[in-house]
Design an enzyme around this catalytic site. Sequence first.
Site, PDB file in Angstrom:
ATOM      1  N   GLU A  59       0.854  -1.193   0.000  1.00 36.72           N
ATOM      2  CA  GLU A  59       0.000   0.000   0.000  1.00 36.72           C
ATOM      3  C   GLU A  59       0.889   1.242   0.000  1.00 36.72           C
ATOM      4  OE1 GLU A  59      -0.855  -0.030   4.783  1.00 36.72           O
ATOM      5  OE2 GLU A  59      -1.609  -1.644   3.505  1.00 36.72           O
TER       6      GLU A  59
ATOM      7  N   LYS B  40       2.949   4.523   0.888  1.00 33.10           N
ATOM      8  CA  LYS B  40       3.556   5.096   2.092  1.00 33.10           C
ATOM      9  C   LYS B  40       3.309   6.600   2.050  1.00 33.10           C
ATOM     10  CE  LYS B  40       7.810   5.490   4.782  1.00 33.10           C
ATOM     11  NZ  LYS B  40       7.684   6.941   4.963  1.00 33.10           N
TER      12      LYS B  40
ATOM     13  N   ASP C 201       3.249  10.458   2.907  1.00 31.90           N
ATOM     14  CA  ASP C 201       4.261  11.365   3.458  1.00 31.90           C
ATOM     15  C   ASP C 201       3.556  12.395   4.323  1.00 31.90           C
ATOM     16  OD1 ASP C 201       6.711  12.431   3.971  1.00 31.90           O
ATOM     17  OD2 ASP C 201       6.900  13.500   2.071  1.00 31.90           O
TER      18      ASP C 201
ATOM     19  N   TYR D  79      -4.352   2.643   8.610  1.00 32.60           N
ATOM     20  CA  TYR D  79      -3.736   1.462   8.011  1.00 32.60           C
ATOM     21  C   TYR D  79      -3.356   0.380   9.025  1.00 32.60           C
ATOM     22  CZ  TYR D  79       0.303   4.371   9.278  1.00 32.60           C
ATOM     23  OH  TYR D  79       1.190   5.171   9.946  1.00 32.60           O
TER      24      TYR D  79
ATOM     25  N   LYS E 153      11.083   2.420  -0.754  1.00 34.41           N
ATOM     26  CA  LYS E 153      11.044   3.822  -1.140  1.00 34.41           C
ATOM     27  C   LYS E 153      11.197   3.998  -2.650  1.00 34.41           C
ATOM     28  CE  LYS E 153      10.970   6.721   1.635  1.00 34.41           C
ATOM     29  NZ  LYS E 153      11.940   7.267   2.585  1.00 34.41           N
TER      30      LYS E 153
ATOM     31  N   CYS F  19      -2.134  45.319  -4.522  1.00 36.70           N
ATOM     32  CA  CYS F  19      -1.483  44.427  -3.569  1.00 36.70           C
ATOM     33  C   CYS F  19      -2.385  43.226  -3.264  1.00 36.70           C
ATOM     34  CB  CYS F  19      -1.159  45.183  -2.282  1.00 36.70           C
ATOM     35  SG  CYS F  19      -0.542  44.137  -0.944  1.00 36.70           S
TER      36      CYS F  19
ATOM     37  N   CYS G 106      -3.526  43.678   0.765  1.00 37.17           N
ATOM     38  CA  CYS G 106      -4.393  44.745   1.265  1.00 37.17           C
ATOM     39  C   CYS G 106      -5.192  45.463   0.179  1.00 37.17           C
ATOM     40  CB  CYS G 106      -3.567  45.765   2.055  1.00 37.17           C
ATOM     41  SG  CYS G 106      -2.472  46.780   1.037  1.00 37.17           S
TER      42      CYS G 106
ATOM     43  N   CYS H  57       4.014  47.634  -2.755  1.00 39.70           N
ATOM     44  CA  CYS H  57       2.687  48.036  -2.285  1.00 39.70           C
ATOM     45  C   CYS H  57       2.772  49.432  -1.699  1.00 39.70           C
ATOM     46  CB  CYS H  57       2.197  47.038  -1.238  1.00 39.70           C
ATOM     47  SG  CYS H  57       0.750  47.609  -0.309  1.00 39.70           S
TER      48      CYS H  57
ATOM     49  N   CYS I  10      -1.010  47.755   5.142  1.00 43.02           N
ATOM     50  CA  CYS I  10      -0.809  46.412   4.588  1.00 43.02           C
ATOM     51  C   CYS I  10      -0.444  45.422   5.693  1.00 43.02           C
ATOM     52  CB  CYS I  10       0.286  46.431   3.521  1.00 43.02           C
ATOM     53  SG  CYS I  10       0.480  44.847   2.694  1.00 43.02           S
TER      54      CYS I  10
END
Length: 678
Positions: A115, A117, A119, A228, A316, A410, A413, A426, A432
């Site tokens: 099955e 793996k 991450d 699992y 892996k 921006c 903002c 900006c 902001c």
Amino acid sequence: MTMPPDILARVESLRNDIRRHDYLYYVKDRPVISDTEYDRLFRELQELEATYPELITPDSPTQRVGGQPQAELQKVSHERPMLSLDSIAAVEEVYAFDRRVKRELGLEQVEYTAEPKFDGLSIELVYREGRFVRGATRGDGTTGEDVTANLRTLRSVPLQLRTEAHPPAHLVVRGEVYMRLDDFQSLNRRITERGEEAFANPRNAAAGSLRQLDSRKTAERPLVLTCYEIMVQTGGLPSTHWDELDRLADWGLPIPFQRRRCATIDEVILFHREMEEQRDALPFEIDGMVVKLDRRTWQEALGVKSRSPRWAIAFKFPARREITVVQDIVVSVGRTGTLTPLALLKPVEVGGVTISRATLHNADEVSRKDIRVGDTVKVERAGDVIPAIAERVPVPGEQRSVPFAMPNHCPVCGSSVAREGAYYYCTGQAVCEAQLKGSIQHFAAKGAVDIDGLGEKTVAQLIDKGLVHDIADLYRLTREQVLTLDGFADRSASLLLGAIERRRTIPLDRFLMGLGIRQVGQHIARVLANYFGNLEDLMAAAPERLLEIHEVGPEISRSVASFFQEERNRAVIRKLQDLGVRIEAKPRKDFEKAGDLPFKQKTVVFTGGLERWSREAAKRRVEELGGRVSSSVSKKTDYVVAGSEAGSKLADARRLGVRILTEDEFEELAGKPESPER
């Protein structure tokens, strides 16, 4: 309120319907109703529980919103150790594993399950009588952190197992919390646009989200769960791992969709190859396959080592190449307002580090390399530190998207965007959110408004707690609000509020410095204050008028005009004035009106100590009178003002023939110092 007899039945019916649809969506991946219809059922349940709160139960689908923040995550012991897996990558190592298993079991043939793996972050779920009661991270395998409140916010975590499948009285399940790739990219887009550090990869994002002290923040993150392993179960465990996964699914727990029962190790290797080919098309990140002996009796016969089982391995995948795809181009707003385009990438491993974003430096660089969304690109780590896109990799027959263009407003903002050389920024420096912490610190700094006590940590707390949204909010802080900050008691709160109160009248030049306008430092702030005399005239000035001022060039004039033309900045200034802050006008000098500035376009150097002037006051007076102060003597220096114990600058002035002034001679040109010294 009297409860109608049919209300309880309707509430239970809604809960069961919602749980069934959660099961079909998260476990079976087979939804049968639209999101709109699901939301309608959920809202009806919420409204009924709000009307009849006595009906609310801990396992109701509505109880996923998160509660009050915790001071820290509590440690909990696992009922059974959460082991790690030995990792291998070479096919020969897989064959060696198979030979060892058969030799130690004394068998010629064994079956495996394989099955994905995932991450993500390994977690433990505890159910009693079918109800979710506790969740914890793996930690060191023996002790983890209690994240029950955070796990309750995940829609894929059933708060009540499916009763028709007869869940055991006590159940401990192991699973993985992770983030889908599209959700990960959306999250990184949002936080990158706010100028915050993006997550390096989905695993970091999942781990950081699940370990929040405030479960309401976890609820905002798009986390999902896959289970699992049954670690503990009353009433006996299934005889095979394949049946174990089927039982988890029957109870309503999500399990891996991609799994295979393999009669030989060659079938395992074939499945691994197929999944590696599909890896880039999957909606989530996997870094290999988990291979387990299928029968539990075989597992028990082989047993475990100190930290890993002898009956399972992590097979892996090879590290990805440095070629990846640009999934999006977003614009990050830095703490100084600079807009930087960033490429959000399909995660790729470069030099042992997973890269999910890369800087594009500026708009000119994007144009020069012609990088667009959807392009295949080569990624490198510049100086082995900063991820960058080296070049685009043309793909035959590709349909490219439109060229990238910097935004006009921006992304944080909404203020207008201005350009300065190769860079965009900006103009909403005063409002902001991405610039807010830096803006507040700058406003309160000694060279600006000079509010004592507003250091980096205090400013961060004020903003993170939602007490300050712009510089004007400093003047509406209350004692009760300040006392909620870490490290503040009655006296320190009084000192901070007193320091703010003493700055309700601000000299114009210091106020201009405090606004953080690009290109405007102390010197230019004084030049502008001297020329205009009051804030209103300066705010109304067009770039052309600003260019008439000595020492103000095109970049400064554009920057100042852009700042005051931005309505959001003007609104903050009006807000300050409404709160009683007075910007002190600076009367123009009589000799300035006559056009006779004694230091106009002159360069002055000070050396030694003056009796009646501080160095800062003397410098300010020279600038008010049209000159500028330098720290070194050259042929372009007009005056050297020499005080007591003058040093090498006096000798340099004599050698170069520069005119030397005593303090009295300086005052004949500059006038007497102001008293008291500001």
